[in-house]
Design a protein around this motif. Structure first.
Motif, mmCIF file in Angstrom:
data_model
loop_
_atom_site.group_PDB
_atom_site.id
_atom_site.type_symbol
_atom_site.label_atom_id
_atom_site.label_comp_id
_atom_site.label_asym_id
_atom_site.label_seq_id
_atom_site.Cartn_x
_atom_site.Cartn_y
_atom_site.Cartn_z
ATOM 1 N N PRO A 66 0.799 -1.233 0.000
ATOM 2 C CA PRO A 66 0.000 0.000 0.000
ATOM 3 C C PRO A 66 0.831 1.283 0.000
ATOM 4 O O PRO A 66 0.327 2.343 -0.374
ATOM 5 N N LEU A 67 2.092 1.204 0.417
ATOM 6 C CA LEU A 67 2.938 2.393 0.485
ATOM 7 C C LEU A 67 3.582 2.732 -0.851
ATOM 8 O O LEU A 67 4.005 3.874 -1.073
ATOM 9 N N SER A 68 3.648 1.775 -1.775
ATOM 10 C CA SER A 68 4.438 1.933 -2.999
ATOM 11 C C SER A 68 3.943 3.069 -3.890
ATOM 12 O O SER A 68 4.742 3.890 -4.365
ATOM 13 N N GLY A 69 2.640 3.116 -4.148
ATOM 14 C CA GLY A 69 2.103 4.143 -5.038
ATOM 15 C C GLY A 69 2.289 5.547 -4.496
ATOM 16 O O GLY A 69 2.650 6.475 -5.239
ATOM 17 N N TRP A 70 2.061 5.725 -3.193
ATOM 18 C CA TRP A 70 2.222 7.048 -2.585
ATOM 19 C C TRP A 70 3.675 7.511 -2.636
ATOM 20 O O TRP A 70 3.957 8.671 -2.934
ATOM 21 N N LEU A 71 4.613 6.607 -2.354
ATOM 22 C CA LEU A 71 6.038 6.967 -2.417
ATOM 23 C C LEU A 71 6.440 7.384 -3.820
ATOM 24 O O LEU A 71 7.196 8.349 -4.001
ATOM 25 N N ASN A 254 -9.123 9.881 3.839
ATOM 26 C CA ASN A 254 -7.975 9.479 3.034
ATOM 27 C C ASN A 254 -7.558 8.028 3.292
ATOM 28 O O ASN A 254 -6.398 7.667 3.110
ATOM 29 N N ALA A 255 -8.498 7.208 3.735
ATOM 30 C CA ALA A 255 -8.170 5.810 4.037
ATOM 31 C C ALA A 255 -7.576 5.128 2.809
ATOM 32 O O ALA A 255 -7.981 5.395 1.672
ATOM 33 N N LEU A 256 -6.600 4.260 3.045
ATOM 34 C CA LEU A 256 -5.958 3.544 1.939
ATOM 35 C C LEU A 256 -6.977 2.794 1.101
ATOM 36 O O LEU A 256 -6.931 2.810 -0.128
ATOM 37 N N PHE A 257 -7.919 2.148 1.762
ATOM 38 C CA PHE A 257 -8.962 1.396 1.073
ATOM 39 C C PHE A 257 -10.292 1.756 1.724
ATOM 40 O O PHE A 257 -10.591 1.287 2.828
ATOM 41 N N ARG A 258 -11.058 2.601 1.041
ATOM 42 C CA ARG A 258 -12.325 3.073 1.600
ATOM 43 C C ARG A 258 -13.344 1.934 1.645
ATOM 44 O O ARG A 258 -13.313 1.008 0.855
ATOM 45 N N SER A 259 -14.273 2.041 2.599
ATOM 46 C CA SER A 259 -15.265 0.976 2.795
ATOM 47 C C SER A 259 -16.178 0.817 1.579
ATOM 48 O O SER A 259 -16.707 -0.271 1.342
ATOM 49 N N LYS A 260 -16.358 1.887 0.791
ATOM 50 C CA LYS A 260 -17.246 1.809 -0.374
ATOM 51 C C LYS A 260 -16.744 0.793 -1.393
ATOM 52 O O LYS A 260 -17.510 0.270 -2.208
ATOM 53 N N LEU A 261 -15.439 0.485 -1.350
ATOM 54 C CA LEU A 261 -14.865 -0.497 -2.261
ATOM 55 C C LEU A 261 -15.543 -1.853 -2.096
ATOM 56 O O LEU A 261 -15.714 -2.607 -3.060
ATOM 57 N N SER A 393 -7.425 1.395 -6.443
ATOM 58 C CA SER A 393 -7.497 0.976 -5.049
ATOM 59 C C SER A 393 -7.865 -0.497 -4.936
ATOM 60 O O SER A 393 -7.289 -1.240 -4.132
ATOM 61 N N GLY A 394 -8.800 -0.937 -5.771
ATOM 62 C CA GLY A 394 -9.227 -2.333 -5.747
ATOM 63 C C GLY A 394 -8.111 -3.285 -6.135
ATOM 64 O O GLY A 394 -7.943 -4.343 -5.527
ATOM 65 N N ASN A 395 -7.320 -2.897 -7.143
ATOM 66 C CA ASN A 395 -6.204 -3.739 -7.571
ATOM 67 C C ASN A 395 -5.123 -3.828 -6.489
ATOM 68 O O ASN A 395 -4.562 -4.896 -6.246
ATOM 69 N N SER A 396 -4.832 -2.707 -5.829
ATOM 70 C CA SER A 396 -3.822 -2.696 -4.769
ATOM 71 C C SER A 396 -4.253 -3.572 -3.598
ATOM 72 O O SER A 396 -3.448 -4.325 -3.040
ATOM 73 N N PHE A 397 -5.533 -3.464 -3.218
ATOM 74 C CA PHE A 397 -6.020 -4.271 -2.103
ATOM 75 C C PHE A 397 -5.975 -5.758 -2.455
ATOM 76 O O PHE A 397 -5.598 -6.590 -1.629
ATOM 77 N N LEU A 398 -6.346 -6.091 -3.690
ATOM 78 C CA LEU A 398 -6.307 -7.489 -4.118
ATOM 79 C C LEU A 398 -4.872 -8.025 -4.082
ATOM 80 O O LEU A 398 -4.624 -9.143 -3.620
ATOM 81 N N SER A 399 -3.897 -7.212 -4.547
ATOM 82 C CA SER A 399 -2.491 -7.631 -4.520
ATOM 83 C C SER A 399 -2.030 -7.884 -3.086
ATOM 84 O O SER A 399 -1.312 -8.864 -2.812
ATOM 85 N N MET A 400 -2.458 -7.023 -2.174
ATOM 86 C CA MET A 400 -2.085 -7.184 -0.772
ATOM 87 C C MET A 400 -2.699 -8.459 -0.191
ATOM 88 O O MET A 400 -2.018 -9.222 0.520
#
Length: 460
Positions: A66-71, A254-261, A393-400
């Motif tokens: 989750p930190l990669s894109g922001w960095l 600004n949650a990394l993965f919002r609940s609406k996902l 966001s959905g792709n990042s959460f799935l990868s995690m």
């Protein structure tokens, strides 16, 4: 050759650079499994306790994705990509120079941090720098590098262990890392975003606590000199952090993965399926080389070669996935394939030291087919209907989730193996492996209920 011709010359060096990172991570994920018994002997550790070496790396990758894109947005793609290569390469050297298990685990965690940045940032570079009409060709070329790593990893690991020492499975990363750093300065501009939103550090910490607590809580159950209360405490911390993140995702703007996902039904089912189905199948590349060497006394090189049919089965499955789903739909396909995959995992309990070579090869090949069919279909289903604004966001959460499932799957496999081995006082190691395979296969079969919730009309 056709891929290179369809890719404009000015982008080939960039794709080659990203492929280096993809190859390094794909190789490192698979090369170590064959070397674990030799590493255990060198470090004077029970080889059945070596799963922590695998878990530490995969868990670090999951935690820092989750930190990669922001960095990359904050400091620039090239700076972060070079930092990832340097971290990965230097920690590889540290792994090779480790004198005990704790040192090795520490450097594996650092290596996982580098690995967590390599693939997402490399993929982001292609997305930002390559025109859309060239993007498919670029991804195809990069995917080829990702397939080569797992294809040669087990055999290369076995060869290095058998004819040199286990240290070389880490040292081979260093020349590739040096090449990657030099190419980065020439091929990758340092693109960065002018406006970057505040990073959700509190959510990041909660996710780390959740993942570490759950994975290590399972892993510590069968560790000598570790109390059950400590394992339960870790598991409780992970569970509470997960629950609190659910609240955090609903209230933090600004949650990394919002609940609406997770309001998207298909995405929610796909994520659950990815997590639970992968627990069993992700443990197979860890368990099989151990079983072949420890229980059946196979040479490391041959144990590595025996893993190749799994990768070939994965390659064989690629052209047949789409026609099969088009014919019967996602729901029927995933239910049937999940059951077959679970039975195939359990059937590894039937293999023995005197199993004919051709039969073992066919068995591993079939597993590779079923495993690839499962992963590709689940991933496609999970992401296919997400709105554009939720896709990243959905792709990042799935990868995690995929990496978390791998770490917990290996932890669960190691724990089951040690529990069964303890029951038999270490005298029936082959039986301990067999019972672990049956347990993981049964878990896979139970997880099939998740896909019963899919609508019947889900087609490609």
């Amino acid at each position: 050759m056709q891929i290179q011709q369809s890719l404009a010359p000015q982008y080939r060096l960039l794709v080659f650079l990203v492929s280096i990172g993809f190859f390094m991570q794909g190789l490192d994920t698979t090369i170590i499994n064959t070397a674990l018994p030799a590493m255990a002997q060198s470090l004077e550790i029970n080889p059945l306790q070596m799963h922590s070496v695998v878990i530490s790396y995969v868990l670090a990758v999951a935690a820092f994705i989750p930190l990669s894109g922001w960095l990359a947005d904050r400091f620039g793609i090239r700076h972060v990509y070079i930092a990832a290569i340097v971290i990965f390469s230097c920690s590889s050297l540290g792994c090779a120079l480790s004198n005990n298990l704790n040192q090795l685990i520490g450097f594996r965690i650092l290596q996982g941090v580098g690995g967590a940045l390599l693939m997402p940032v490399g993929r982001l570079a292609l997305l930002k720098l390559i025109p859309r009409e060239q993007f498919l060709a670029a991804m195809s070329m990069m995917s080829l590098a990702g397939l080569i790593g797992p294809l040669i990893g087990p055999s290369l690991g076995g060869w290095l262990v058998q004819y040199t020492t286990w240290h070389w499975i880490f040292l081979i990363n260093i020349p590739m890392g040096i090449l990657g750093v030099f190419v980065s300065f020439k091929a990758m501009p340092n693109l960065r975003e002018l406006k970057v939103k505040t990073f959700d550090f509190s959510g990041f910490i909660l996710l780390m606590l959740a993942m570490v607590g759950l994975a290590l809580g399972i892993e510590q159950i069968a560790v000598p000199n570790s109390s059950l209360s400590f394992s339960l405490t870790l598991f409780l911390v992970g569970g509470l952090a997960s629950l609190y993140y659910v609240y955090h995702a609903h209230t933090h703007k600004n949650a990394l993965f919002r609940s609406k996902l997770f309001k998207h039904q298909i995405y929610r089912i796909g994520v659950l399926g990815n997590f639970f189905i992968r627990l069993g199948s992700n443990a197979i590349p860890f368990l099989v080389p151990l079983m072949l060497q420890i229980a059946f006394h196979m040479e490391p090189l041959m144990a590595g070669i025996m893993m190749t049919p799994m990768v070939l089965g994965s390659l064989f499955s690629k052209p047949i996935i789409r026609p099969m789903i088009q014919k019967i739909g996602y729901r029927t396909f995933l239910i049937a394939n999940s059951l077959l995959l679970g039975l195939c995992i359990a059937s590894f309990a039937l293999t023995a030291a005197d199993t004919p070579f051709w039969l073992r090869t066919l068995h591993f090949f079939i597993f590779g087919i079923l495993n690839s069919l499962q992963f590709v279909s689940m991933n496609t289903l999970t992401l296919k209907d997400l709105p554009q604004q939720d896709a990243s966001s959905g792709n990042s959460f799935l990868s995690m989730i995929m990496m978390l499932s791998m770490s917990i799957g290996v932890a669960l496999a190691g724990t089951l193996l040690n529990i069964f081995n303890g029951i038999f006082d270490g005298h029936e190691t082959a039986l301990a492996f067999q019972l672990a395979f049956v347990s993981l296969g049964f878990l896979n079969i139970l997880s099939t209920w998740i896909f019963w919730k899919l609508p019947k009309n889900q087609m490609i």
